[in-house]
Motif scaffolding. Sequence first.
Motif, short mmCIF file in Angstrom:
data_model
loop_
_atom_site.label_atom_id
_atom_site.label_comp_id
_atom_site.label_asym_id
_atom_site.label_seq_id
_atom_site.Cartn_x
_atom_site.Cartn_y
_atom_site.Cartn_z
N ILE A 168 -3.23 -12.38 -42.26
CA ILE A 168 -3.38 -12.86 -40.88
C ILE A 168 -2.47 -14.05 -40.63
O ILE A 168 -1.78 -14.14 -39.60
N LEU A 198 -2.87 -7.17 -35.77
CA LEU A 198 -3.75 -7.12 -36.93
C LEU A 198 -4.45 -5.77 -37.01
O LEU A 198 -4.68 -5.10 -36.00
N GLU A 223 -8.65 -6.86 -40.57
CA GLU A 223 -8.10 -8.20 -40.46
C GLU A 223 -8.65 -8.92 -39.21
O GLU A 223 -8.98 -10.11 -39.27
#
Length: 271
Positions: A252, A214, A218
């Motif tokens: 995500i 990520l 995020e």
Amino acid sequence: MERSTDKLFIYFACLALLAMRALGDAGAANVAAATAAAHGGMLGIGATDVVVALAAVSATALNEALPTRTRPLAPIALGVIAIFSPTGFLFLPLACYDAARELHRVDWLRACIAVPAVALAAALPLHGTGFAESFLVAACSALAVLLSMRTNRMLARQKTLYRTRDDMMHRAQQLLHENRSLEARLAALDEQPARQPQRTQNEPPSRPATFACLTDREFEVARLIADGFDNREIAAAAYMSEGTVRNHISSILMKLRLKNRTQIAIAYWRG
């Protein structure tokens, strides 16, 4: 106090025995007076009786003041007096009382209890006392032993209670001291400010290996989801719009192959 009362009772019993002997000899008083006046012996016999009686009383009185190691000497001395003096024989119950006091000893001085018994057996043929007088002396001696043993048990119980009381007071003081120490420690802890780890804007939070794919924004959204924030709260905390928050959540879920935000929170806390 108990011993003094017992000894006074036994002493008066011995005086009663002495009075009974005097009354028994009253029938021959005139003949004895004439003989004593001729030889000057009546006054000497009377003085000897008084001296022996005072010696017996002094020995049993000093028994309380003697050290523990030499205390059996008093009943031994009374036993010797009883063997050599008819008047001392009447005060043998005092020796029995003091000798019975030493029954709790563990050394050889415990054998002093046998001295009054030996003195009683030896004095009977030496002094030629009658059956009634011998029986009364023996009965008073047995009563003195019982009184001494009763008082010993009472004092032993009293010492046990005092020892228990002292132990409880000592334990209570220890507990009070421990309680004060704990209160002082708690007060010191209360004075210290609560320090919780806080993340600064310039210091990125530690990232679990699962979230390595990520981006920073995020991961920040994922962390806020794990902390229980909804989309509006995440937008306010991360300074972004709710639409951007929804886009980050979708990204995500796709990168981590998850289905909903609950799984994001679980994955975050599992690390």
